[in-house]
Design a protein around this motif. Structure first.
Motif, PDB file in Angstrom:
ATOM      1  N   ASN A  66      -8.492  28.864  58.653  1.00 40.72           N
ATOM      2  CA  ASN A  66      -9.485  28.164  57.819  1.00 40.72           C
ATOM      3  C   ASN A  66      -8.965  26.765  57.501  1.00 40.72           C
ATOM      4  O   ASN A  66      -8.778  26.407  56.338  1.00 40.72           O
ATOM      5  N   CYS A 100      -4.701  27.985  43.846  1.00 39.93           N
ATOM      6  CA  CYS A 100      -3.983  28.046  45.131  1.00 39.93           C
ATOM      7  C   CYS A 100      -3.948  26.667  45.794  1.00 39.93           C
ATOM      8  O   CYS A 100      -4.877  25.878  45.675  1.00 39.93           O
ATOM      9  N   GLY A 139      -3.849  26.360  49.014  1.00 33.98           N
ATOM     10  CA  GLY A 139      -4.593  26.452  50.265  1.00 33.98           C
ATOM     11  C   GLY A 139      -3.763  26.827  51.478  1.00 33.98           C
ATOM     12  O   GLY A 139      -4.303  26.931  52.581  1.00 33.98           O
ATOM     13  N   PHE A 140      -2.457  27.051  51.298  1.00 31.36           N
ATOM     14  CA  PHE A 140      -1.646  27.375  52.474  1.00 31.36           C
ATOM     15  C   PHE A 140      -1.929  28.811  52.934  1.00 31.36           C
ATOM     16  O   PHE A 140      -2.599  29.029  53.924  1.00 31.36           O
ATOM     17  N   GLY A 141      -1.393  29.785  52.217  1.00 32.10           N
ATOM     18  CA  GLY A 141      -1.715  31.183  52.499  1.00 32.10           C
ATOM     19  C   GLY A 141      -1.321  31.661  53.879  1.00 32.10           C
ATOM     20  O   GLY A 141      -2.030  32.489  54.471  1.00 32.10           O
ATOM     21  N   THR A 162     -10.932  24.384  54.962  1.00 32.23           N
ATOM     22  CA  THR A 162     -10.848  24.840  53.564  1.00 32.23           C
ATOM     23  C   THR A 162      -9.438  24.659  53.031  1.00 32.23           C
ATOM     24  O   THR A 162      -9.237  24.200  51.897  1.00 32.23           O
ATOM     25  N   SER A 163      -8.470  25.009  53.850  1.00 30.10           N
ATOM     26  CA  SER A 163      -7.065  24.870  53.451  1.00 30.10           C
ATOM     27  C   SER A 163      -6.735  23.412  53.130  1.00 30.10           C
ATOM     28  O   SER A 163      -6.085  23.121  52.120  1.00 30.10           O
ATOM     29  N   SER A 164      -7.197  22.500  53.985  1.00 30.56           N
ATOM     30  CA  SER A 164      -6.919  21.077  53.756  1.00 30.56           C
ATOM     31  C   SER A 164      -7.564  20.591  52.466  1.00 30.56           C
ATOM     32  O   SER A 164      -6.948  19.832  51.695  1.00 30.56           O
ATOM     33  N   HIS A 196       3.027  22.654  53.275  1.00 31.57           N
ATOM     34  CA  HIS A 196       1.594  22.331  53.347  1.00 31.57           C
ATOM     35  C   HIS A 196       1.263  21.102  52.503  1.00 31.57           C
ATOM     36  O   HIS A 196       0.602  20.168  52.969  1.00 31.57           O
ATOM     37  N   CYS A 220       4.435  26.633  50.707  1.00 31.89           N
ATOM     38  CA  CYS A 220       3.442  25.827  49.980  1.00 31.89           C
ATOM     39  C   CYS A 220       3.852  24.358  49.981  1.00 31.89           C
ATOM     40  O   CYS A 220       3.006  23.461  50.142  1.00 31.89           O
ATOM     41  N   PHE A 230      -3.869  31.783  56.742  1.00 27.78           N
ATOM     42  CA  PHE A 230      -5.127  31.259  56.197  1.00 27.78           C
ATOM     43  C   PHE A 230      -5.278  29.791  56.562  1.00 27.78           C
ATOM     44  O   PHE A 230      -6.364  29.321  56.901  1.00 27.78           O
ATOM     45  N   ALA A 231      -4.158  29.049  56.513  1.00 30.78           N
ATOM     46  CA  ALA A 231      -4.206  27.621  56.807  1.00 30.78           C
ATOM     47  C   ALA A 231      -4.569  27.355  58.261  1.00 30.78           C
ATOM     48  O   ALA A 231      -5.154  26.317  58.582  1.00 30.78           O
TER      49      ALA A 231
END
Length: 231
Positions: free
Chosen positions: A173, A162, A164-166, A176-178, A206, A203, A169-170
């Motif tokens: 979190n 992944c 990390g976008f989600g 974590t996303s970054s 991001h 995505c 979620f970005a």
């Protein structure tokens, strides 16, 4: 063949060139493209954030807007997955027209891999979570990219991880996303490719942000934009 375009919220508001590129490809292949102006959202963001009733209303709106469509094409694996796999959860008994992510439609319905594109650049492809895991588009985007004249496709290490976008979620979190985005951009830069391609503008938004902050030598482009190119 008559095709309806569901442009998706993100492309409509931030990346309209992705919608235009999708139409360019479809019309080049002989499709008659319809764009219902009453279209809004697939409801995914609302469902992901815990509002299934709001998502259900949007799904019902989608069904009414595209009722009778022979095929609805989306430049987004994420939104296509929402409509195909979650619509009935939030709008019980709903009947939707056939919904296809762009690469699915080109290969499965039109039966083409060479769409007449030319793009003389090095490209690596990120297969995005919903395209890969929910829709199972598999090799379809790669098959399309391999047929583009002048394009050199380079393998992306950890492609199935992944970015990390989600969606939210970005936001919830951010650190974590970054970090996940930084790993994805580093992997893409490591291929030496000029372009990081994907089939979801979310995505790419991001990853473009991460790449920009790190001054990475990398551009992002949607699959539709590359397939529309004849440069």
């Amino acid at each position: 063949m008559r095709v309806s375009l569901f442009i998706t919220c993100l492309a409509d508001t931030l990346f309209p060139d992705v919608g235009k590129a999708t139409i360019t490809v479809l019309e080049r292949l002989g499709c008659d493209v319809d764009f219902p102006v009453a279209q809004t959202c697939c409801g995914q963001m609302h469902l992901n954030t815990g509002y299934p009733e709001l998502a259900g209303g949007l799904v019902r709106s989608f069904a009414e807007t595209f009722a009778g469509s022979e095929a609805v094409v989306l430049p987004s694996g994420s939104c296509a997955a929402m409509l195909r796999h979650h619509a009935d959860r939030v709008a019980e008994g709903i009947e939707l027209p056939p919904v296809y992510e762009l690469s699915e439609f080109l290969i499965d319905v039109l039966g083409v891999t060479d769409v007449g594109a030319r793009f003389p650049h090095t490209v690596t492809y990120h297969p995005t979570c919903h395209s890969l895991r929910l829709l199972g588009v598999g090799e379809r985007p790669y098959r399309l990219l391999r047929e583009v004249e002048g394009l050199e496709l380079r393998e992306l290490p950890g492609a199935d991880e992944c970015c990390g976008f989600g969606g939210t979620f970005a936001v919830k979190n951010a650190e974590t996303s970054s970090a996940m985005g930084q790993d994805k951009v580093a992997a893409a830069v490591g291929t030496g490719a000029e372009i990081l391609c994907a089939s979801d503008s979310s995505c790419l938004m991001h990853l473009a942000g991460v790449a920009g902050r790190e001054h990475a030598p990398l551009r992002t482009m949607h699959l539709a934009e590359i397939l529309a190119s004849t440069g």
